[in-house]
Design an enzyme around this catalytic site. Structure first.
Site, PDB file in Angstrom:
ATOM      1  N   TYR A   1      66.475  -0.332  37.829  1.00 47.23           N
ATOM      2  CA  TYR A   1      67.208   0.755  37.171  1.00 47.23           C
ATOM      3  C   TYR A   1      66.593   2.114  37.517  1.00 47.23           C
ATOM      4  O   TYR A   1      67.292   3.039  37.945  1.00 47.23           O
ATOM      5  CB  TYR A   1      67.210   0.556  35.648  1.00 47.23           C
ATOM      6  CG  TYR A   1      67.334   1.849  34.894  1.00 47.23           C
ATOM      7  CD1 TYR A   1      68.532   2.549  34.864  1.00 47.23           C
ATOM      8  CD2 TYR A   1      66.233   2.404  34.226  1.00 47.23           C
ATOM      9  CE1 TYR A   1      68.635   3.757  34.193  1.00 47.23           C
ATOM     10  CE2 TYR A   1      66.333   3.607  33.556  1.00 47.23           C
ATOM     11  CZ  TYR A   1      67.538   4.279  33.544  1.00 47.23           C
ATOM     12  OH  TYR A   1      67.632   5.479  32.891  1.00 47.23           O
ATOM     13  N   HIS A   2      65.288   2.230  37.332  1.00 48.75           N
ATOM     14  CA  HIS A   2      64.647   3.513  37.625  1.00 48.75           C
ATOM     15  C   HIS A   2      64.808   3.886  39.108  1.00 48.75           C
ATOM     16  O   HIS A   2      64.945   5.059  39.452  1.00 48.75           O
ATOM     17  CB  HIS A   2      63.162   3.463  37.243  1.00 48.75           C
ATOM     18  CG  HIS A   2      62.921   3.424  35.767  1.00 48.75           C
ATOM     19  ND1 HIS A   2      62.671   2.248  35.088  1.00 48.75           N
ATOM     20  CD2 HIS A   2      62.920   4.404  34.824  1.00 48.75           C
ATOM     21  CE1 HIS A   2      62.506   2.525  33.790  1.00 48.75           C
ATOM     22  NE2 HIS A   2      62.649   3.813  33.603  1.00 48.75           N
TER      23      HIS A   2
ATOM     24  N   SER B   1      61.359   0.045  37.858  1.00 48.88           N
ATOM     25  CA  SER B   1      62.344  -1.044  37.750  1.00 48.88           C
ATOM     26  C   SER B   1      63.487  -0.728  38.703  1.00 48.88           C
ATOM     27  O   SER B   1      63.588   0.399  39.205  1.00 48.88           O
ATOM     28  CB  SER B   1      62.893  -1.158  36.323  1.00 48.88           C
ATOM     29  OG  SER B   1      63.828  -0.106  36.063  1.00 48.88           O
TER      30      SER B   1
ATOM     31  N   LYS C   1      67.917   5.813  39.711  1.00 51.86           N
ATOM     32  CA  LYS C   1      67.871   7.212  39.273  1.00 51.86           C
ATOM     33  C   LYS C   1      67.152   8.079  40.313  1.00 51.86           C
ATOM     34  O   LYS C   1      67.527   9.236  40.533  1.00 51.86           O
ATOM     35  CB  LYS C   1      67.175   7.312  37.918  1.00 51.86           C
ATOM     36  CG  LYS C   1      67.962   6.675  36.767  1.00 51.86           C
ATOM     37  CD  LYS C   1      69.169   7.526  36.360  1.00 51.86           C
ATOM     38  CE  LYS C   1      69.756   7.047  35.039  1.00 51.86           C
ATOM     39  NZ  LYS C   1      70.898   7.887  34.593  1.00 51.86           N
TER      40      LYS C   1
ATOM     41  N   THR D   1      65.943  10.318  34.497  1.00 53.84           N
ATOM     42  CA  THR D   1      65.013   9.831  33.481  1.00 53.84           C
ATOM     43  C   THR D   1      63.587  10.249  33.820  1.00 53.84           C
ATOM     44  O   THR D   1      63.213  10.335  34.993  1.00 53.84           O
ATOM     45  CB  THR D   1      65.081   8.290  33.353  1.00 53.84           C
ATOM     46  OG1 THR D   1      63.899   7.822  32.666  1.00 53.84           O
ATOM     47  CG2 THR D   1      65.124   7.621  34.714  1.00 53.84           C
TER      48      THR D   1
END
Lengths: 395, 395
Positions: free
Chosen positions: B181-182, B179, B185, B144
């Site tokens: 989530y990030h 976050s 990644k 991302t």
């Protein structure tokens, strides 16, 4: 100060716990003792016999009158971690509680995932637990100089100011971790930086070099306080391993050409660095990075130095270059900054011939405990060579 | 080419699977369908009804005569993943199979850890399985643009050349994920780079912007092929959400000042980008990064644009600035490079008023399915406000 030492039964953790206690801090150790299980799983053992955690702590109390608390918890067990933090009410949490061997993480997928789960889920738990139970406590987290890899520019302490297309920003220093173990440490650093920014936590990330030595002023007070000394191909670090090889008159095995340069420090400096970090907390929201090492050595040169000291002790040992099991540059630029800890008062202990001789002497004392078959590298980064699996050696 | 699409039942995965199949590639979908469970767990549902995976695939066969394989496996199940890869013999593995919502990862510790386990253990499994079963297959992994954060310098594609103290190196671009989530990644990217260097794997890491739209030439062939359309505060992306709000005559809710700038692309470009990556593999050992977006928009400006299109469609909708639940800069420099995909032939689809009008129209068609209570942000990055827990809404 009240200090919770996660992983306080380990190599650096035990020496640090004793040092902090000797300096008047109230220390609680949290440790699942899984490191001792990993030894059994892979048929390894410390060169120097180590007592049980309970025995160690009792002996420390007997000799010094100082109490060290102990919680036999796993950092991956969030509820137990929260309960321990609430009970300890720490001013600082020193987090050593991680799988710290690159070869261990490269044995196979299972060991890579196990390392990842233990380290990064543990790190997430520490961050969430801090947020929930002790948002003002200062996290002192052990990272590694290996996070940076070997870039062709000077390695700064955590951040670098970059000019690009006429604009400037100070950004996290680019990382190039060289194993699944090192990858977990990079992930930890990213998580901690995020938690400081998002949650106003405060943290010091210690990118530690390769530690050598085993004895500190405290661990030598009694055999029951002795620190572990790993010399095997999984947990043994390079200088400690060379000294064991020299003690047994064995060739010093250098991986590849030996042109690799790395950062090093004496374990007696490790414990001082931790106290400096603990007693100099950062402000809420701040994420601080120290490169925690004192000297840089080429691996080949280090072998020569050990061989020279061994020769003076009557042991002529050759240097053998074995196939490098890792994927790493063997010829590279390497220059790392380490001014932050010195600025806060660290007076480094440079590597001396006396220190090397002391390690060789210690290994000679325990030479009957050395299993030379545990020294040659058996974990290959690339080719999936036969590995010391977990199936044959469970105690 | 033989392409295994992990996560091929999801928003981008389904559209990509159909597109690749329509272009003559042999597609196998591997998907645990856990994304559908997460919807149920949090009481969410796609604005546009979606058929079961089996029904979708049958319909595609009926309409086009093209077969898509399906393995109902979880990427965190290593043995199942290996078996699927061995059976599919893929030339490329496109890996979408991850928890992709930042708010989901910030709900609480459990969701953060669940996201981490699903994403990074899944990613490790893909790498180890590639090494073991398909070392020559080309990994095309979805990252991302959020990995980079919002640095004050131009964002390059994966790497940046840094001059420092008179020396130069090209290093991974510094990341500032916002976050948990990030963070996963970023960890994935680091792992993939390592695996390419250590194991000679080949990979393209696609740092994708925020995707908008839902329909492609393929998904519109039949209601049973329809793609999902998330508008809720957890999985809904900003432009899709604005269009649903506009369709219902609801205020467009901008988080904070709206000065945040982000990268965007139309889902019809997503599927083309994936095909470009798949049909232009890198050489063994190469790790390539594409910034996969076509345009950059400020969030406030985007809301104004949607409001203008809505007004032309007879709906006057106000713009409401709500408290920003995230910790992010609301005023910042933002300029990202995206030349690699264009150089390989991507002809971008810029955001048009027609596209916005089409999304508003689609939302109007399904307005009876909209639950406006699902739109306001309820996951707070910092303050641990009441969250949409998993306890109340399990179907």
């Amino acid at each position: 100060m009240n200090v919770l030492v996660i992983g306080g039964d380990g190599y650096c953790g035990w020496a640090t716990s004793l040092y902090l206690s000797s300096r008047g801090h109230e220390v609680t150790i949290a440790d699942s003792l899984v490191r001792r299980d990993w030894d059994r799983e892979h048929g390894l053992d410390s060169l120097v016999p180590i007592a049980s955690t309970r025995r160690r702590i009792d002996e420390w109390l007997r000799l010094t009158g100082r109490t060290i608390g102990f919680a036999a918890i796993d950092v991956t067990d969030y509820d137990a971690l929260c309960a321990t933090i609430s009970a300890a009410e720490p001013d600082a949490i020193v987090h050593f509680g991680q799988q710290r061997s690159a070869p261990f993480s490269m044995i196979d997928r299972e060991h890579a995932v196990r390392t990842h789960l233990n380290n990064t889920v543990g790190n997430m738990n520490v961050l969430w637990a801090l947020r929930e139970r002790a948002p003002d406590a200062h996290l002192v987290k052990l990272g590694t100089m290996g996070e940076y890899g070997t870039p062709n520019i000077d390695v700064e302490e955590g951040f670098i100011t970059i000019e690009h297309n006429g604009r400037t920003d100070t950004l996290p220093f680019p990382k190039q971790p060289g194993s699944f173990y090192h990858l977990t440490k990079v992930s930890d650093s990213d998580q901690i930086l995020f938690a400081c920014r998002a949650w106003n936590l405060r943290a010091t990330d210690l990118n530690q070099g390769i530690v050598y030595g085993t004895r500190t002023e405290q661990t030598t007070l009694s055999a029951a306080l002795a620190n572990r000394y790993d010399y095997d191909h999984i947990f043994g670090t390079v200088l400690n391993r060379f000294c064991v090889q020299a003690a047994l008159g064995h060739a010093l095995t250098v991986y590849g050409s030996g042109g690799q340069t790395r950062s090093f420090l004496d374990i007696r400096d490790t414990v001082r660095c931790i106290e400096i970090a603990v007693t100099n907390p950062v402000r809420p929201g701040e994420y601080r990075v120290f490169n925690q090492f004192t000297e840089m050595f080429g691996i080949g040169g280090l072998a020569e130095r050990v061989a020279k000291v061994a020769a003076a002790m009557g042991a002529e040992v050759p240097i053998a270059h074995v196939r490098n099991p890792r994927t790493e540059r063997e010829s590279h630029y390497y220059n790392c900054v380490n001014t932050n800890l010195r600025a806060l008062g660290l007076d480094p202990t440079p590597l001396s011939d006396e220190t090397i001789a002391g390690l060789i002497e210690l290994a000679r004392e325990h030479r009957d405990r050395v299993d030379l078959r545990l020294i040659p590298p058996r974990v290959e980064w690339r080719d999936g060579a036969p590995v010391c699996g977990g199936t044959s050696a469970v105690a």
